[in-house]
Design an enzyme around this catalytic site. Structure first.
Site, PDB file in Angstrom:
ATOM      1  N   GLY A   9       7.960  -8.934   6.664  1.00  0.00           N
ATOM      2  CA  GLY A   9       7.671  -7.402   6.924  1.00  0.00           C
ATOM      3  C   GLY A   9       6.495  -7.307   7.919  1.00  0.00           C
ATOM      4  O   GLY A   9       5.386  -6.668   7.716  1.00  0.00           O
ATOM      5  N   SER A  35      12.651  -3.626  11.852  1.00  0.00           N
ATOM      6  CA  SER A  35      12.217  -3.057  13.146  1.00  0.00           C
ATOM      7  C   SER A  35      11.741  -4.106  14.046  1.00  0.00           C
ATOM      8  O   SER A  35      10.625  -4.157  14.378  1.00  0.00           O
ATOM      9  CB  SER A  35      11.477  -1.933  12.972  1.00  0.00           C
ATOM     10  N   LEU A  62      15.808  -8.330   5.001  1.00  0.00           N
ATOM     11  CA  LEU A  62      15.617  -9.258   3.566  1.00  0.00           C
ATOM     12  C   LEU A  62      16.565  -8.812   2.407  1.00  0.00           C
ATOM     13  O   LEU A  62      16.382  -9.395   1.504  1.00  0.00           O
ATOM     14  CB  LEU A  62      14.027  -9.013   3.400  1.00  0.00           C
ATOM     15  N   ASN A  88       5.211 -11.065   2.368  1.00  0.00           N
ATOM     16  CA  ASN A  88       4.688  -9.411   2.144  1.00  0.00           C
ATOM     17  C   ASN A  88       5.674  -8.349   2.484  1.00  0.00           C
ATOM     18  O   ASN A  88       5.136  -7.205   1.625  1.00  0.00           O
ATOM     19  CB  ASN A  88       3.961  -9.248   3.881  1.00  0.00           C
ATOM     20  N   TYR A 157       8.753   0.401  -9.304  1.00  0.00           N
ATOM     21  CA  TYR A 157       8.107  -0.375  -8.333  1.00  0.00           C
ATOM     22  C   TYR A 157       7.159  -1.360  -8.824  1.00  0.00           C
ATOM     23  O   TYR A 157       7.050  -2.755  -8.668  1.00  0.00           O
ATOM     24  CB  TYR A 157       7.279   0.555  -7.243  1.00  0.00           C
ATOM     25  N   THR A 194      -1.406   2.290   5.188  1.00  0.00           N
ATOM     26  CA  THR A 194      -0.385   2.073   5.901  1.00  0.00           C
ATOM     27  C   THR A 194       0.700   3.153   5.686  1.00  0.00           C
ATOM     28  O   THR A 194       0.160   4.049   5.318  1.00  0.00           O
ATOM     29  CB  THR A 194       0.169   0.833   5.411  1.00  0.00           C
TER      30      THR A 194
HETATM   31  O1  NJP Z   1       3.978  -1.405   3.549  1.00  0.00           O
HETATM   32  P1  NJP Z   1       4.683  -0.792   5.107  1.00  0.00           P
HETATM   33  P2  NJP Z   1       2.675  -2.104   3.465  1.00  0.00           P
HETATM   34  N1  NJP Z   1      14.081  -6.027   5.462  1.00  0.00           N
HETATM   35  O2  NJP Z   1       5.940   0.229   4.560  1.00  0.00           O
HETATM   36  C1  NJP Z   1       9.338  -4.499   5.682  1.00  0.00           C
HETATM   37  C2  NJP Z   1       2.366  -4.323  -0.961  1.00  0.00           C
HETATM   38  N2  NJP Z   1       1.242  -3.322  -1.211  1.00  0.00           N
HETATM   39  O3  NJP Z   1       2.244  -2.945   4.742  1.00  0.00           O
HETATM   40  O4  NJP Z   1      12.212  -3.588   8.059  1.00  0.00           O
HETATM   41  C3  NJP Z   1      13.014  -6.596   6.069  1.00  0.00           C
HETATM   42  O5  NJP Z   1       3.773  -0.456   5.949  1.00  0.00           O
HETATM   43  C4  NJP Z   1       9.178  -3.179   6.690  1.00  0.00           C
HETATM   44  O6  NJP Z   1       9.632  -3.650   7.924  1.00  0.00           O
HETATM   45  P3  NJP Z   1      11.163  -2.851   8.431  1.00  0.00           P
HETATM   46  C5  NJP Z   1       3.596  -3.788  -0.796  1.00  0.00           C
HETATM   47  O7  NJP Z   1       4.358  -3.538  -1.959  1.00  0.00           O
HETATM   48  C6  NJP Z   1       1.050  -2.206  -0.322  1.00  0.00           C
HETATM   49  O8  NJP Z   1       1.656  -1.396   3.053  1.00  0.00           O
HETATM   50  O9  NJP Z   1      10.857  -2.805  10.016  1.00  0.00           O
HETATM   51  N3  NJP Z   1      11.928  -6.000   5.980  1.00  0.00           N
HETATM   52  C7  NJP Z   1       7.626  -3.456   6.816  1.00  0.00           C
HETATM   53  O10 NJP Z   1       7.314  -4.316   7.818  1.00  0.00           O
HETATM   54  C8  NJP Z   1       4.294  -4.740   0.144  1.00  0.00           C
HETATM   55  O11 NJP Z   1       4.701  -5.794  -0.780  1.00  0.00           O
HETATM   56  C9  NJP Z   1      -0.037  -1.402  -0.772  1.00  0.00           C
HETATM   57  O12 NJP Z   1      11.004  -1.512   7.840  1.00  0.00           O
HETATM   58  C10 NJP Z   1      11.710  -4.944   5.243  1.00  0.00           C
HETATM   59  C11 NJP Z   1       7.040  -3.796   5.616  1.00  0.00           C
HETATM   60  O13 NJP Z   1       8.164  -4.296   4.893  1.00  0.00           O
HETATM   61  C12 NJP Z   1       3.125  -5.196   1.042  1.00  0.00           C
HETATM   62  O14 NJP Z   1       2.010  -4.736   0.430  1.00  0.00           O
HETATM   63  C13 NJP Z   1      -0.486  -1.358  -2.197  1.00  0.00           C
HETATM   64  C14 NJP Z   1      12.536  -4.367   4.350  1.00  0.00           C
HETATM   65  C15 NJP Z   1       6.443  -2.531   4.811  1.00  0.00           C
HETATM   66  O15 NJP Z   1       5.529  -2.046   5.639  1.00  0.00           O
HETATM   67  C16 NJP Z   1       3.120  -4.513   2.538  1.00  0.00           C
HETATM   68  O16 NJP Z   1       3.210  -3.039   2.393  1.00  0.00           O
HETATM   69  C17 NJP Z   1      -0.239  -2.480  -2.908  1.00  0.00           C
HETATM   70  C18 NJP Z   1      13.792  -5.248   4.568  1.00  0.00           C
HETATM   71  N4  NJP Z   1      14.736  -4.583   3.878  1.00  0.00           N
HETATM   72  C19 NJP Z   1       0.658  -3.271  -2.358  1.00  0.00           C
HETATM   73  N5  NJP Z   1      12.248  -3.402   3.596  1.00  0.00           N
HETATM   74  C20 NJP Z   1      -0.399  -0.148  -0.042  1.00  0.00           C
HETATM   75  N6  NJP Z   1      -0.018   0.092   1.429  1.00  0.00           N
HETATM   76  O17 NJP Z   1      -0.946   0.824  -0.591  1.00  0.00           O
HETATM   77  C21 NJP Z   1      10.714  -3.272   3.932  1.00  0.00           C
HETATM   78  O18 NJP Z   1      -0.747  -2.451  -4.091  1.00  0.00           O
HETATM   79  N7  NJP Z   1      10.478  -4.285   4.790  1.00  0.00           N
END
Ligand code: NJP
EC number: 1.1.1.270
Length: 250
Positions: A9, A35, A62, A88, A157, A194
């Site tokens: 991610g 992406s 993933l 992540n 979640y 984010t």
């Molecule tokens: O989320 P976001 P965060 N295959 O939506 C990727 C936890 N967390 O950075 O594929 C591959 O900006 C997606 O990539 P893309 C949260 O649970 C957050 O805030 O290009 N990749 C992107 O890079 C998570 O575990 C908060 O769409 C996949 C990334 O995941 C972590 O922090 C609070 C995918 C998500 O980016 C990162 O979250 C908390 C796939 N199928 C915990 N699906 C918070 N932000 O408030 C998604 O307590 N991704």
């Protein structure tokens, strides 16, 4: 320095900030997400900034095990293996328990639980094959992985993040039984600014903005600092962070 890290991610948000910080600290970082264009842009930024490490973009969905396994075999061929893994990637869909869609629940299970488990198994295999005894697996968990908040859109979640808590604790026990010094840590942030909340609220900017205004938020860079802190502890020090929640005072 010089070690290979996998950041899942890495296209946006916390993963992008973590990937950037690791490259700045001299690591060879494989950043994956769907992406891949965004990771390519980040890699170019890291290069222009003159960071001592390098970011290698890899396109991977993933939720698809075959794609994860191909990524690990490409990493083995090109970079020997993975020394540090930051699990992540994650998502929250607005699917309450009483009315949610199975498809939304499954998407969260696939990425938040299955991908973390598959990557963990493959990373361990990669470390074992090369006799790496000082590897590190860091799972980005959530405060929702330790307590259930009264907000129906996040209950499923939350269940997937409780799984991450159990997986990290179980992993630490299995690593101990396997007599390795490979470390496992989970880090549990509060709300981080984010694109995460936009996706949680079906890309409705008003509801997402209201979420961010209602709670004190961390920045993605705060999470990157937490990862650097965990990784820079001496080899005998394991930061467990089982309920080590990170929140903002501002
Ligand atoms: O989320 P976001 P965060 N295959 O939506 C990727 C936890 N967390 O950075 O594929 C591959 O900006 C997606 O990539 P893309 C949260 O649970 C957050 O805030 O290009 N990749 C992107 O890079 C998570 O575990 C908060 O769409 C996949 C990334 O995941 C972590 O922090 C609070 C995918 C998500 O980016 C990162 O979250 C908390 C796939 N199928 C915990 N699906 C918070 N932000 O408030 C998604 O307590 N991704």
């Amino acid at each position: 320095t010089g070690r290979v890290a996998l950041v899942t991610g890495a296209s946006v948000g916390i993963g992008a900030a973590v990937a950037r910080a690791l490259v700045q600290h001299g690591m060879k970082v494989v950043g994956c997400a769907r992406s891949v264009d965004k990771i390519e842009k980040l890699a170019a930024e890291c290069q222009s900034a003159g960071y001592s490490g390098v970011l290698i973009p890899y396109k991977c969905d993933l939720s698809n095990e075959e794609e994860i396994l191909s990524m690990f075999s490409a990493i083995k061929t090109l970079h020997q293996g993975v020394d540090v893994c930051i699990n992540n990637a994650g998502l929250a869909r607005p699917e309450p328990l009483l009315s949610g869609k199975t498809e939304g629940w499954r998407m969260m299970i696939d990425v938040n639980v299955m991908a973390v488990s598959i990557c963990t198994r493959e990373v361990y295999r990669s470390m074992k094959e090369r006799n790496i005894d000082d590897g590190h697996i860091i799972n980005i968990n959530s405060m929702n992985g330790h307590s259930v908040v009264p907000q129906s859109v996040v209950h499923f979640y939350s269940a997937t993040k409780y799984a991450v808590t159990a997986l990290t604790e179980g992993l630490r026990q299995e690593l101990r039984e396997a007599k390795t010094h490979i470390r496992a840590t989970c880090i549990s942030p509060g709300l981080v600014e984010t694109g995460f909340a936009f996706k949680l609220h079906d890309n409705d900017p008003e509801r997402a903005a209201a979420t961010y205004e209602s709670i004190r938020c961390l920045k993605a860079e705060d999470m990157a600092n937490a990862v650097i802190y965990v990784l820079s502890a001496p080899p005998h020090v394991q930061v467990s962070c089982n309920s080590c929640e990170i929140t903002s005072l501002l």
